[in-house]
Scaffold this active site. Structure first.
Site, PDB file in Angstrom:
ATOM      1  N   ARG A   5      -0.612 -35.691   1.808  1.00  0.00           N
ATOM      2  CA  ARG A   5       0.223 -34.865   2.689  1.00  0.00           C
ATOM      3  C   ARG A   5       1.501 -34.404   1.985  1.00  0.00           C
ATOM      4  NH1 ARG A   5       0.039 -38.558   7.778  1.00  0.00           N
ATOM      5  NH2 ARG A   5      -2.111 -38.330   8.464  1.00  0.00           N
ATOM      6  N   ARG A   9       5.021 -30.932   7.017  1.00  0.00           N
ATOM      7  CA  ARG A   9       6.147 -30.599   7.893  1.00  0.00           C
ATOM      8  C   ARG A   9       7.489 -31.148   7.430  1.00  0.00           C
ATOM      9  NH1 ARG A   9       3.819 -32.864  13.392  1.00  0.00           N
ATOM     10  NH2 ARG A   9       3.069 -34.431  11.908  1.00  0.00           N
ATOM     11  N   ARG A  18       4.312 -22.107   8.197  1.00  0.00           N
ATOM     12  CA  ARG A  18       3.567 -22.518   9.399  1.00  0.00           C
ATOM     13  C   ARG A  18       3.934 -21.633  10.586  1.00  0.00           C
ATOM     14  NH1 ARG A  18       1.741 -23.677  13.663  1.00  0.00           N
ATOM     15  NH2 ARG A  18       1.087 -25.702  14.492  1.00  0.00           N
ATOM     16  N   ASP A  55      -8.126 -29.319   6.486  1.00  0.00           N
ATOM     17  CA  ASP A  55      -8.184 -30.422   7.447  1.00  0.00           C
ATOM     18  C   ASP A  55      -9.528 -31.124   7.324  1.00  0.00           C
ATOM     19  OD1 ASP A  55      -6.590 -31.523   9.922  1.00  0.00           O
ATOM     20  OD2 ASP A  55      -8.695 -31.471  10.524  1.00  0.00           O
ATOM     21  N   TYR A 131     -14.284 -38.772  15.154  1.00  0.00           N
ATOM     22  CA  TYR A 131     -13.650 -37.673  15.876  1.00  0.00           C
ATOM     23  C   TYR A 131     -14.680 -36.877  16.667  1.00  0.00           C
ATOM     24  CZ  TYR A 131      -9.124 -38.237  13.526  1.00  0.00           C
ATOM     25  OH  TYR A 131      -7.911 -38.717  13.088  1.00  0.00           O
TER      26      TYR A 131
END
Length: 320
Positions: A5, A9, A18, A55, A131
């Protein structure tokens, strides 16, 4: 050295892109913008590799499951809970989702310096299946029950995920990815025979499938949370390196294994003095010739970019 990562952010330049992209998925499938955020950390820090911005749910999305990301709540994914659901899943090759990701790979590779590697990746079958069964929820109980019961549809789903993950990783390698990582973020959920059957065996099958087409591409296995069982991950034929969680003692791993890890991402929230001390401890534990410096998991939201810079500086000073 690179960080999970590392594009994200915590960087103001990422947040600006973004906002320009719109939704998170719009960013993932916009090759120009995804390549931009992939490269951003290497402009700021002296890192050795870029990790593709995408992702782990690209594969189920490309297989036909609806996917969206709710702000502050994470992914909402269509579910697979029967043999009919598995049968409805389509191959990922040449889908819009995979094509766009591969365009990002190609664009990114052209922006990197020759000495900077580009790492592609996929989610491992156990994590992705968790998931898919849970509808994107981080509650993996339904998937664990299906695994314990060896439900036929779940076993078939795992087989399909192996097959499509191989296709996805090979497409990334074809597009210019120079190394690949398999992320099993929830590997620590399973133990004993379930760990063998639904974590280690599928990852081994993916490695074998990729190796058949790309025998020289390094493959990193990241089975987060399996602790002492990391020795088994390291023994998977064809695995080039293992990524390990923060809790894993690097000094206890076999001396012939290339290891990636394992600074605690939370330590970065504690400031520069803490991370410099932790870098010295970790780098003194393992031979630098077989160590890829990284975190035990991804950089956390709220991390000060200056502290990330201090980590990079401390690793380089230790190298020197």
């Amino acid at each position: 050295m690179w960080f999970m990562r590392q594009a994200g952010r915590y960087l103001p330049e990422y947040r600006a892109v973004r906002e320009k992209a719109g939704s998170f998925l719009d960013l993932c499938y916009n090759p120009e913008l995804a390549a931009e955020v992939t490269v951003q950390p290497l402009r700021r820090y002296d890192l050795d590799a870029a990790i593709l911005f995408a992702d782990i749910l690209v594969v189920p999305h490309a297989m036909g499951l609806p996917l969206k990301f709710e702000e502050g709540e994470g992914p909402v994914l269509g579910t697979v809970r029967s043999m009919a659901d598995v049968a409805a899943l389509k191959p990922v090759a040449s889908t819009h989702e995979v094509t766009q990701v591969c365009r990002t790979v190609a664009l990114t590779r052209r922006q990197l310096q020759p000495h900077q590697a580009l790492i592609g990746f996929c989610g491992a079958p156990w994590t992705v299946a968790s998931y898919m069964v849970g509808g994107g929820s981080s509650d993996r109980v339904m998937a664990k029950v299906a695994a314990y019961q060896r439900q036929s549809w779940f076993v078939k789903l795992m087989d399909r995920l192996v097959e499509e993950s191989v296709a996805y990783l090979c497409a990334q390698a074809d597009a210019g990815a120079q190394a690949l990582q398999i992320f099993d973020s929830w590997a620590g959920d399973l133990v004993a025979s379930e760990l063998e059957e639904f974590v280690l065996k599928p990852m081994g099958a993916i490695i074998a499938g990729v190796r058949a087409r790309h025998p020289l591409v390094p493959i990193i296995v990241f089975a987060r949370g399996i602790g002492s069982q990391q020795r088994k991950a390291a023994a998977l034929p064809g695995a080039s390196a293992i990524g390990v969680e923060t809790e894993c003692d690097l000094g206890e791993l076999p001396g012939n294994v290339v290891v990636q890890g394992n600074l605690d991402p939370v330590a970065l929230l504690a400031g520069e003095a803490v991370v410099r001390s932790e870098v010295r401890r970790i780098c003194s534990t393992i031979d630098r010739q077989r160590h890829i410096f990284n975190l035990g998991h991804g950089i956390r939201l709220g991390t000060d970019p200056a502290v990330v810079g201090a980590v990079v500086e401390a690793v380089r000073q230790h190298d020197g």
